[in-house]
Design a protein around this motif. Structure first.
Motif, PDB file in Angstrom:
ATOM      1  N   ARG A 105     -15.666  14.515   5.947  1.00 59.68           N
ATOM      2  CA  ARG A 105     -15.499  15.419   7.082  1.00 59.68           C
ATOM      3  C   ARG A 105     -16.714  15.256   7.985  1.00 59.68           C
ATOM      4  N   TRP A 106     -16.486  15.124   9.278  1.00 61.80           N
ATOM      5  CA  TRP A 106     -17.539  14.995  10.281  1.00 61.80           C
ATOM      6  C   TRP A 106     -18.496  13.844   9.965  1.00 61.80           C
ATOM      7  N   GLY A 107     -17.989  12.776   9.401  1.00 61.70           N
ATOM      8  CA  GLY A 107     -18.817  11.618   9.093  1.00 61.70           C
ATOM      9  C   GLY A 107     -19.627  11.751   7.814  1.00 61.70           C
ATOM     10  N   LEU A 108     -19.507  12.873   7.121  1.00 63.72           N
ATOM     11  CA  LEU A 108     -20.203  13.074   5.854  1.00 63.72           C
ATOM     12  C   LEU A 108     -19.241  12.790   4.708  1.00 63.72           C
ATOM     13  N   VAL A 109     -19.765  12.172   3.662  1.00 63.64           N
ATOM     14  CA  VAL A 109     -18.929  11.749   2.539  1.00 63.64           C
ATOM     15  C   VAL A 109     -19.458  12.356   1.250  1.00 63.64           C
ATOM     16  N   ARG A 110     -18.545  12.798   0.395  1.00 64.98           N
ATOM     17  CA  ARG A 110     -18.921  13.293  -0.929  1.00 64.98           C
ATOM     18  C   ARG A 110     -18.130  12.514  -1.962  1.00 64.98           C
ATOM     19  N   HIS A 111     -18.851  11.879  -2.883  1.00 64.34           N
ATOM     20  CA  HIS A 111     -18.226  11.100  -3.946  1.00 64.34           C
ATOM     21  C   HIS A 111     -17.658  12.043  -4.997  1.00 64.34           C
ATOM     22  N   LEU A 112     -16.436  11.776  -5.425  1.00 66.04           N
ATOM     23  CA  LEU A 112     -15.753  12.580  -6.443  1.00 66.04           C
ATOM     24  C   LEU A 112     -15.210  11.605  -7.498  1.00 66.04           C
ATOM     25  N   PRO A 113     -15.867  11.515  -8.657  1.00 67.04           N
ATOM     26  CA  PRO A 113     -15.497  10.491  -9.647  1.00 67.04           C
ATOM     27  C   PRO A 113     -14.068  10.589 -10.181  1.00 67.04           C
ATOM     28  N   THR A 114     -13.541  11.801 -10.332  1.00 68.86           N
ATOM     29  CA  THR A 114     -12.204  11.956 -10.912  1.00 68.86           C
ATOM     30  C   THR A 114     -11.347  12.870 -10.038  1.00 68.86           C
ATOM     31  N   LEU A 115     -10.060  12.878 -10.331  1.00 65.48           N
ATOM     32  CA  LEU A 115      -9.144  13.748  -9.617  1.00 65.48           C
ATOM     33  C   LEU A 115      -9.456  15.218  -9.916  1.00 65.48           C
ATOM     34  N   HIS A 116      -9.923  15.487 -11.124  1.00 67.77           N
ATOM     35  CA  HIS A 116     -10.330  16.855 -11.485  1.00 67.77           C
ATOM     36  C   HIS A 116     -11.510  17.303 -10.621  1.00 67.77           C
ATOM     37  N   ASP A 117     -12.475  16.424 -10.408  1.00 70.64           N
ATOM     38  CA  ASP A 117     -13.610  16.749  -9.540  1.00 70.64           C
ATOM     39  C   ASP A 117     -13.145  17.009  -8.111  1.00 70.64           C
ATOM     40  N   ALA A 118     -12.154  16.255  -7.665  1.00 76.28           N
ATOM     41  CA  ALA A 118     -11.609  16.462  -6.319  1.00 76.28           C
ATOM     42  C   ALA A 118     -10.951  17.831  -6.211  1.00 76.28           C
ATOM     43  N   ALA A 119     -10.254  18.260  -7.267  1.00 75.02           N
ATOM     44  CA  ALA A 119      -9.632  19.575  -7.261  1.00 75.02           C
ATOM     45  C   ALA A 119     -10.689  20.679  -7.264  1.00 75.02           C
ATOM     46  N   GLN A 120     -11.780  20.474  -7.995  1.00 77.59           N
ATOM     47  CA  GLN A 120     -12.855  21.463  -8.024  1.00 77.59           C
ATOM     48  C   GLN A 120     -13.535  21.574  -6.666  1.00 77.59           C
ATOM     49  N   PHE A 121     -13.743  20.443  -6.001  1.00 82.84           N
ATOM     50  CA  PHE A 121     -14.369  20.479  -4.688  1.00 82.84           C
ATOM     51  C   PHE A 121     -13.441  21.152  -3.672  1.00 82.84           C
ATOM     52  N   LEU A 122     -12.145  20.948  -3.825  1.00 80.43           N
ATOM     53  CA  LEU A 122     -11.192  21.619  -2.936  1.00 80.43           C
ATOM     54  C   LEU A 122     -11.348  23.139  -3.066  1.00 80.43           C
ATOM     55  N   ALA A 123     -11.493  23.631  -4.292  1.00 85.18           N
ATOM     56  CA  ALA A 123     -11.691  25.065  -4.492  1.00 85.18           C
ATOM     57  C   ALA A 123     -12.995  25.520  -3.868  1.00 85.18           C
ATOM     58  N   GLN A 124     -14.008  24.672  -3.939  1.00 81.90           N
ATOM     59  CA  GLN A 124     -15.321  25.005  -3.380  1.00 81.90           C
ATOM     60  C   GLN A 124     -15.270  25.147  -1.863  1.00 81.90           C
ATOM     61  N   ILE A 125     -14.439  24.355  -1.206  1.00 77.22           N
ATOM     62  CA  ILE A 125     -14.347  24.422   0.260  1.00 77.22           C
ATOM     63  C   ILE A 125     -13.312  25.432   0.720  1.00 77.22           C
ATOM     64  N   GLY A 126     -12.716  26.164  -0.236  1.00 76.86           N
ATOM     65  CA  GLY A 126     -11.791  27.238   0.112  1.00 76.86           C
ATOM     66  C   GLY A 126     -10.335  26.839   0.134  1.00 76.86           C
ATOM     67  N   GLY A 127     -10.011  25.682  -0.381  1.00 76.29           N
ATOM     68  CA  GLY A 127      -8.623  25.239  -0.411  1.00 76.29           C
ATOM     69  C   GLY A 127      -7.910  25.679  -1.679  1.00 76.29           C
ATOM     70  N   ARG A 128      -6.596  25.635  -1.636  1.00 78.04           N
ATOM     71  CA  ARG A 128      -5.763  25.988  -2.794  1.00 78.04           C
ATOM     72  C   ARG A 128      -4.668  24.963  -2.956  1.00 78.04           C
ATOM     73  N   LEU A 129      -4.213  24.827  -4.185  1.00 77.44           N
ATOM     74  CA  LEU A 129      -3.067  23.968  -4.461  1.00 77.44           C
ATOM     75  C   LEU A 129      -1.801  24.766  -4.454  1.00 77.44           C
TER      76      LEU A 129
END
Length: 92
Positions: free
Chosen positions: A68-92
């Motif tokens: 987002r906005w040219g900034l990148v965050r590495h997420l090793p697994t799909l589980h980590d991606a789901a956790q980061f989504l929760a951190q940014i306020g997203g829901r599944l």
């Protein structure tokens, strides 16, 4: 205005994809279910203004990154991606 049709007149096959029963996620191979999980996460990220990417599964181990906005965050697994989504306020 109502259209009266009998069940015999309803299309089957490609014209009615639910004919013959509902589509069950468990009918698909495991690899396609993982792709569905990634696609769902990608859509949830998009709703929060982020982009979720992954490496090509044909190249070996899959890794993910959010952008987002040219900034990148590495997420090793799909589980980590789901956790980061929760951190940014997203829901599944």
């Amino acid at each position: 205005m109502a259209i009266n049709t009998t069940p015999r007149e309803m299309p089957t096959g490609d014209g009615n994809p639910t004919a013959g029963g509902a589509i069950n996620d468990l009918d698909f191979p495991t690899g396609e279910r993982a792709d569905k999980a990634f696609s769902t996460l990608r859509a949830a990220y998009a709703l929060r203004g982020h982009a979720l990417h992954r490496t090509d599964p044909a190249d070996g181990e899959v890794t993910y990154w959010a952008e987002r906005w040219g900034l990148v965050r590495h997420l090793p697994t799909l589980h980590d991606a789901a956790q980061f989504l929760a951190q940014i306020g997203g829901r599944l």
